[in-house]
Design an enzyme around this catalytic site. Structure first.
Site, PDB file in Angstrom:
ATOM      1  N   LYS A 220       0.830  -1.205   0.000  1.00 26.88           N
ATOM      2  CA  LYS A 220       0.000   0.000   0.000  1.00 26.88           C
ATOM      3  C   LYS A 220       0.864   1.255   0.000  1.00 26.88           C
ATOM      4  O   LYS A 220       0.655   2.176  -0.787  1.00 26.88           O
ATOM      5  CB  LYS A 220      -0.918  -0.017   1.215  1.00 26.88           C
ATOM      6  CG  LYS A 220      -1.931   1.114   1.245  1.00 26.88           C
ATOM      7  CD  LYS A 220      -2.897   0.924   2.396  1.00 26.88           C
ATOM      8  CE  LYS A 220      -4.012   1.956   2.369  1.00 26.88           C
ATOM      9  NZ  LYS A 220      -5.010   1.723   3.429  1.00 26.88           N
ATOM     10  N   GLU A 226       9.675  -5.553   4.503  1.00 25.53           N
ATOM     11  CA  GLU A 226       9.806  -6.927   4.023  1.00 25.53           C
ATOM     12  C   GLU A 226       9.602  -7.012   2.518  1.00 25.53           C
ATOM     13  O   GLU A 226      10.376  -7.664   1.804  1.00 25.53           O
ATOM     14  CB  GLU A 226       8.779  -7.832   4.731  1.00 25.53           C
ATOM     15  CG  GLU A 226       8.926  -7.902   6.232  1.00 25.53           C
ATOM     16  CD  GLU A 226       8.039  -6.900   6.963  1.00 25.53           C
ATOM     17  OE1 GLU A 226       7.666  -7.167   8.108  1.00 25.53           O
ATOM     18  OE2 GLU A 226       7.718  -5.838   6.350  1.00 25.53           O
ATOM     19  N   GLY A 281      -5.558  -3.146   4.219  1.00 26.48           N
ATOM     20  CA  GLY A 281      -4.889  -4.292   3.605  1.00 26.48           C
ATOM     21  C   GLY A 281      -5.669  -5.584   3.721  1.00 26.48           C
ATOM     22  O   GLY A 281      -5.798  -6.345   2.762  1.00 26.48           O
ATOM     23  N   ARG A 282      -6.233  -5.848   4.907  1.00 28.83           N
ATOM     24  CA  ARG A 282      -6.941  -7.119   5.121  1.00 28.83           C
ATOM     25  C   ARG A 282      -8.317  -7.128   4.462  1.00 28.83           C
ATOM     26  O   ARG A 282      -8.995  -8.155   4.488  1.00 28.83           O
ATOM     27  CB  ARG A 282      -7.051  -7.402   6.614  1.00 28.83           C
ATOM     28  CG  ARG A 282      -7.689  -6.293   7.434  1.00 28.83           C
ATOM     29  CD  ARG A 282      -7.439  -6.515   8.932  1.00 28.83           C
ATOM     30  NE  ARG A 282      -7.934  -5.437   9.771  1.00 28.83           N
ATOM     31  CZ  ARG A 282      -7.280  -4.315  10.031  1.00 28.83           C
ATOM     32  NH1 ARG A 282      -6.089  -4.102   9.473  1.00 28.83           N
ATOM     33  NH2 ARG A 282      -7.789  -3.405  10.840  1.00 28.83           N
ATOM     34  N   GLU A 367      -6.498  -8.702  13.833  1.00 26.22           N
ATOM     35  CA  GLU A 367      -5.927  -7.387  13.536  1.00 26.22           C
ATOM     36  C   GLU A 367      -7.003  -6.308  13.594  1.00 26.22           C
ATOM     37  O   GLU A 367      -6.739  -5.167  13.969  1.00 26.22           O
ATOM     38  CB  GLU A 367      -5.251  -7.392  12.161  1.00 26.22           C
ATOM     39  CG  GLU A 367      -4.426  -6.135  11.882  1.00 26.22           C
ATOM     40  CD  GLU A 367      -3.540  -6.281  10.655  1.00 26.22           C
ATOM     41  OE1 GLU A 367      -2.504  -6.966  10.745  1.00 26.22           O
ATOM     42  OE2 GLU A 367      -3.898  -5.720   9.596  1.00 26.22           O
ATOM     43  N   HIS A 398      -7.077 -35.284  14.526  1.00 26.88           N
ATOM     44  CA  HIS A 398      -5.982 -36.145  14.954  1.00 26.88           C
ATOM     45  C   HIS A 398      -4.859 -35.325  15.583  1.00 26.88           C
ATOM     46  O   HIS A 398      -3.726 -35.816  15.698  1.00 26.88           O
ATOM     47  CB  HIS A 398      -5.466 -36.958  13.762  1.00 26.88           C
ATOM     48  CG  HIS A 398      -6.516 -37.847  13.174  1.00 26.88           C
ATOM     49  ND1 HIS A 398      -6.754 -39.127  13.633  1.00 26.88           N
ATOM     50  CD2 HIS A 398      -7.434 -37.635  12.201  1.00 26.88           C
ATOM     51  CE1 HIS A 398      -7.748 -39.663  12.954  1.00 26.88           C
ATOM     52  NE2 HIS A 398      -8.191 -38.778  12.072  1.00 26.88           N
ATOM     53  N   LYS A 530       6.643  -2.161  13.060  1.00 27.87           N
ATOM     54  CA  LYS A 530       7.351  -1.593  11.908  1.00 27.87           C
ATOM     55  C   LYS A 530       8.248  -0.432  12.330  1.00 27.87           C
ATOM     56  O   LYS A 530       9.392  -0.309  11.883  1.00 27.87           O
ATOM     57  CB  LYS A 530       6.337  -1.098  10.868  1.00 27.87           C
ATOM     58  CG  LYS A 530       5.549  -2.190  10.172  1.00 27.87           C
ATOM     59  CD  LYS A 530       4.570  -1.567   9.179  1.00 27.87           C
ATOM     60  CE  LYS A 530       3.728  -2.612   8.477  1.00 27.87           C
ATOM     61  NZ  LYS A 530       2.753  -1.980   7.552  1.00 27.87           N
TER      62      LYS A 530
END
Length: 544
Positions: A220, A226, A281-282, A367, A398, A530
């Site tokens: 964005k 990263e 973003g999400r 978030e 399991h 960040k």
């Protein structure tokens, strides 16, 4: 004591949720243990029918939730007292519902609007439609071999570089839908790298041909540490394998709200796609962030994904409270979190192609609603987001389902299943599907009913065990049950249904935030990490 009413968005105000009469009523119902055990509730033959909601082939069965008509009525009253309808109107109208950053959260606009005058305005609608057409045109160019790399060969592989919402939403969609388009030509293989660990990128690139690999850099701000480092390494990989400096831009696509920064870094305007600061973003997979999805499944199916989300938007904004799937799921979550005191929430998907859904919902929910501050900047007075965890239900049976069945934690569960699968070419597909269905339904039933010690003793006696063995083993083989769950069924897993499912969880998250009086659209905790990482990078010697 009531906190002062504070304007939040047009038509809404803030009052601490725990001071509302409906909240007190729900507390009384929970404390008085007014809700019978699920064994008793499920003995009603009409319960499953009365506690089921349908929409375009989707079904929500919440009969295994620990609720009665009195609880549901109080939850509906809580929604009204929390001004939920006004909050929904504010969201769809483009009001500044993101109060800490003073902007709208208008991801619903990305799905399109079937009326002449969209509530968010013609300007925004035009921008959305224009960028969607650019995305679709790019996909069509890709499929017609109009996009080529430095060696004049068409691309065969796409590598998405992005983290958080720039990865989880698109990855979920590609995993769920790419297998439906195997016959489409050309069919690019889409890969995702979000982890800055060099091994993650290396293992992805090791088997790829640099001459036919396209990178999509998603950020964005176009300053995400990263993603920036991953993009640098991608460029270096291309150069080291013979790509001339002037041809690097042919292999690079940018998706960002900062087109100016993308241009400074050498991205071509024709390969730079835009989304806006009113898209978190999400919540962004519906925007150009969904470009890798569109490349994987085709422009038409990408539009069907948007159409499914739009269908859920229309349902959410118009259906009555107790017939509204996102609202119902949110209210049940509030009951479990705040009144039954369940600290976590489990997502169990019974479809391998939905293996990415739980991480997507984790980010979306935690978030958004992992907040400690009310909308008026006071400390929260109620529990907010639960810890969301889970994965593929068959695998979980399991692994960690033992804790849900017999541990001391109360863990509500969302079971998610697919009724039909006509596309898998494997033999015995229907038998595999039947096995999934049986396991999903059995787990929901086992969690609800459990097995008390008297029934355990009877079964062991029928098996011929001695009284001494029964005394020793019965406590270990008994189950308290009464674990609440919802079963969410999709008719099939296609683009439309996946769009509905993902939008459903978006709206569920928003409803819970509205009731808790928090902002689901900022993420200052993420920003703190960040900031500290950047500070460490500027002064490395101070932390040696």
């Amino acid at each position: 004591m009531n906190l002062p009413a504070t304007p939040i968005a047009k038509g809404t105000s803030f009052t601490a949720p725990c001071t509302l009469g409906a909240w007190k009523k729900l507390e009384d119902l929970a404390q008085a243990q007014a809700v019978p055990h699920l064994r008793e509730l499920l003995s009603d033959p009409e319960r499953a029918l009365s506690m089921s909601v349908h929409l375009h082939g989707m079904q929500l069965d919440y009969s295994h939730q620990r609720v009665t008509p009195s609880v549901l009525a109080a939850l509906a009253e809580l929604a009204q007292a929390s001004q939920l309808s006004e909050h929904i109107q504010a969201l769809f109208s483009g009001d500044q519902v993101n109060v800490s950053e003073q902007r709208a959260a208008l991801h619903v606009a990305l799905r399109g609007q079937g009326v002449t005058s969209p509530p968010w305005g013609e300007s925004i609608q035009h921008q959305v439609e224009s960028e969607l057409e650019r995305v679709c045109s790019f996909v069509n160019r890709f499929e017609s071999h109009g996009l080529k790399g430095y060696s004049d060969e068409p691309f065969t592989d796409v590598v998405n570089l992005g983290i958080g919402g720039s990865a989880l939403g698109p990855l979920t969609c590609v995993q769920a839908l790419e297998s439906l388009n195997v016959g489409r030509s050309p069919h690019p293989k889409v890969h995702f790298v979000s982890n800055v660990d060099a091994w993650s990128l290396w293992q992805t690139l090791e088997g790829l041909n640099p001459r036919t690999t396209l990178f999509i850099v998603q950020s964005k701000t176009f300053t995400t540490q990263e993603t920036t480092l991953l993009a640098q390494s991608a460029k270096r990989w291309l150069s080291d394998h013979g790509c001339p400096p002037m041809a690097l831009s042919l292999h690079l696509v940018a998706v960002t709200a900062r087109e100016d920064l993308a241009a400074k870094q050498g991205f071509l305007p024709s390969q730079t796609f835009r989304f806006w600061d009113w898209v978190g973003g999400r919540y962004s997979v519906w925007s150009a962030i969904g470009l890798p999805v569109a490349l994987a499944i085709g422009a038409d199916d990408f539009k069907r994904l948007l159409a499914g989300a739009r269908a859920m938007d229309e349902h959410f904004s118009t259906a009555p409270t107790l017939q509204n799937i996102p609202v119902l799921m949110a209210l049940l979550g509030v009951w479990n979190r705040n009144f039954l005191k369940a600290p976590s929430h489990h997502i169990a998907t019974y479809a391998y192609r939905l293996r990415g859904l739980t991480p997507y919902i984790q980010q979306l929910d935690m978030e958004s609603n992992g907040k400690g501050t009310h909308l008026n900047a006071s400390r929260v007075q109620v529990e907010t987001a639960p810890i969301v965890w889970g994965g593929l239900g068959i695998d979980g049976q399991h692994a960690y389902f033992q804790l849900i069945h017999q541990g001391e934690h109360l863990v509500p569960v969302d079971f998610i299943g697919i009724r039909q699968d006509q596309n898998c070419p494997m033999p015995l597909t229907q038998e595999h599907l039947r096995c999934l269905h049986l396991n999903m339904m059995a787990q929901a039933q086992a969690m609800a009913l459990g097995r008390d010690e008297s029934h355990t003793r009877s079964e062991m006696q029928a098996q011929g065990l001695s009284p001494e063995a029964i005394d020793a083993l019965a406590p270990h083989r008994s189950f308290k049950g009464n674990t609440p769950s919802s079963s969410l069924w999709l008719q099939e897993l296609d683009a439309f249904n996946l769009g509905m499912l993902m939008a459903l969880y978006e709206h569920k998250t928003f409803v819970q935030a509205s009731i808790w009086g928090i902002n689901p659209f900022d993420q200052w905790g993420v920003e703190l990490g960040k900031t500290m990482a950047n500070e460490l990078a500027r002064h490395p010697d101070d932390h040696a």
